[in-house]
Design an enzyme around this catalytic site. Sequence first.
Site, PDB file in Angstrom:
ATOM      1  N   ASN A   8       0.952  -1.120  -0.007  1.00  0.00           N
ATOM      2  CA  ASN A   8       0.076  -0.024   0.107  1.00  0.00           C
ATOM      3  C   ASN A   8       0.827   1.307   0.024  1.00  0.00           C
ATOM      4  O   ASN A   8       1.335   1.633   0.985  1.00  0.00           O
ATOM      5  CB  ASN A   8      -0.777  -0.040   1.212  1.00  0.00           C
ATOM      6  CG  ASN A   8      -2.027   1.111   1.209  1.00  0.00           C
ATOM      7  OD1 ASN A   8      -2.022   1.931   0.257  1.00  0.00           O
ATOM      8  ND2 ASN A   8      -2.393   1.446   2.461  1.00  0.00           N
ATOM      9  N   LYS A  10       0.016   4.338  -0.509  1.00  0.00           N
ATOM     10  CA  LYS A  10      -0.838   5.441   0.116  1.00  0.00           C
ATOM     11  C   LYS A  10      -0.498   6.731  -0.721  1.00  0.00           C
ATOM     12  O   LYS A  10      -0.274   6.368  -1.922  1.00  0.00           O
ATOM     13  CB  LYS A  10      -0.386   5.816   1.624  1.00  0.00           C
ATOM     14  CG  LYS A  10      -0.615   4.513   2.270  1.00  0.00           C
ATOM     15  CD  LYS A  10      -0.390   4.686   3.700  1.00  0.00           C
ATOM     16  CE  LYS A  10      -0.266   3.275   4.514  1.00  0.00           C
ATOM     17  NZ  LYS A  10      -0.081   3.207   5.969  1.00  0.00           N
ATOM     18  N   HIS A  88      -9.739   0.280   5.005  1.00  0.00           N
ATOM     19  CA  HIS A  88      -8.379   0.716   5.570  1.00  0.00           C
ATOM     20  C   HIS A  88      -8.757   1.449   6.882  1.00  0.00           C
ATOM     21  O   HIS A  88      -9.430   2.606   6.469  1.00  0.00           O
ATOM     22  CB  HIS A  88      -7.408   1.049   4.530  1.00  0.00           C
ATOM     23  CG  HIS A  88      -6.016   1.134   5.159  1.00  0.00           C
ATOM     24  ND1 HIS A  88      -5.651   2.442   5.972  1.00  0.00           N
ATOM     25  CD2 HIS A  88      -4.848   0.471   5.152  1.00  0.00           C
ATOM     26  CE1 HIS A  88      -4.348   2.272   6.100  1.00  0.00           C
ATOM     27  NE2 HIS A  88      -3.838   1.063   5.615  1.00  0.00           N
ATOM     28  N   GLU A 160      -5.313  -5.712  10.487  1.00  0.00           N
ATOM     29  CA  GLU A 160      -4.356  -4.489  10.933  1.00  0.00           C
ATOM     30  C   GLU A 160      -4.580  -3.809  12.373  1.00  0.00           C
ATOM     31  O   GLU A 160      -5.543  -2.976  12.176  1.00  0.00           O
ATOM     32  CB  GLU A 160      -4.090  -3.521   9.925  1.00  0.00           C
ATOM     33  CG  GLU A 160      -3.888  -3.975   8.264  1.00  0.00           C
ATOM     34  CD  GLU A 160      -3.004  -2.890   7.568  1.00  0.00           C
ATOM     35  OE1 GLU A 160      -2.054  -2.863   7.146  1.00  0.00           O
ATOM     36  OE2 GLU A 160      -3.957  -1.942   7.214  1.00  0.00           O
ATOM     37  N   GLY A 166       2.464   1.870  10.837  1.00  0.00           N
ATOM     38  CA  GLY A 166       3.231   3.043  10.922  1.00  0.00           C
ATOM     39  C   GLY A 166       4.083   3.306  12.238  1.00  0.00           C
ATOM     40  O   GLY A 166       4.636   4.201  12.287  1.00  0.00           O
ATOM     41  N   SER A 202       3.356  -2.594  10.595  1.00  0.00           N
ATOM     42  CA  SER A 202       4.774  -2.289  10.687  1.00  0.00           C
ATOM     43  C   SER A 202       5.664  -3.498  10.344  1.00  0.00           C
ATOM     44  O   SER A 202       6.561  -3.943  11.221  1.00  0.00           O
ATOM     45  CB  SER A 202       5.179  -1.987  11.990  1.00  0.00           C
ATOM     46  OG  SER A 202       4.636  -0.522  12.456  1.00  0.00           O
ATOM     47  N   GLY A 223       2.945  -1.045   4.356  1.00  0.00           N
ATOM     48  CA  GLY A 223       3.037   0.293   3.916  1.00  0.00           C
ATOM     49  C   GLY A 223       4.399   0.858   3.898  1.00  0.00           C
ATOM     50  O   GLY A 223       5.259   0.888   3.008  1.00  0.00           O
TER      51      GLY A 223
END
Length: 240
Positions: A8, A10, A88, A160, A166, A202, A223
């Site tokens: 992803n 983003k 998401h 998630e 993150g 992460s 991500g």
Amino acid sequence: MRKIIALNLKMNFDYEEMNHYLDVVTNKISDKNEIIFLPSSIYLSMFKKSGYKLGAQNVYYLDKGSFTGELSPSQIKTFGIDYALIGHSNRRLLFNEDDHLINSKIKGCLKNNLKVIFCIGETEEEKRLRKTALVIERQIINGLKGIDIEALTDVVIAYEPVWSIGSGKTLSGPDIEDSIKYIAKIINKEYGIEPKILYGGSVNKTNIKSILSINNVAGILVGTSALDPHYLVSMLDMVD
Ligand code: PGA
């Protein structure tokens, strides 16, 4: 077993940076695992040449009409895109997408034979209040309400924990295994099928191997670790 690795990107990269990114990753990642890139939608056509599978980061639920700025499931599907990411936490929390809208989006995709990566997961606050199990169950039941069992084979669940996205923090291996088992149990009880479940939050070079080896983890949603193309290529080399 072949794992799903969804990347992803983003809202990152200007046009030049995206070209450079593509130069670095094209032909560098083996197809031993199913690699799915989810770049910003304006870049999807650039990614087509790379031969990797693709997903849209967002989708509306209706096929066409006066919905300025939106992309429809049929537009995405007929453009040759394989997946849409729905639910998401960025969309849930920053754009107020609720279970009802998420359910409509999933139905819109499945009607158009567009596969769905359906994200679920608890926030830090919900975890602190010990509501994780309840939240996950609610998200699954509401998100998949009214969907035919046959169509559900086109839905991949991505678990998630929001506090993990993150942040560099991940669940422990046994906790990931328990969460996946719990999600599978809810879906199995409700629909009698064995869903594919990804883990996200992460994932990086240090933990990718161990996460992918956890029982019943069908893959990962990544991500931050996908943003540096050199890092990504070397990370995916480790699980070739
Ligand atoms: P992260 O993001 O890998 O940076 O935690 C995952 C995601 O948002 O899907």
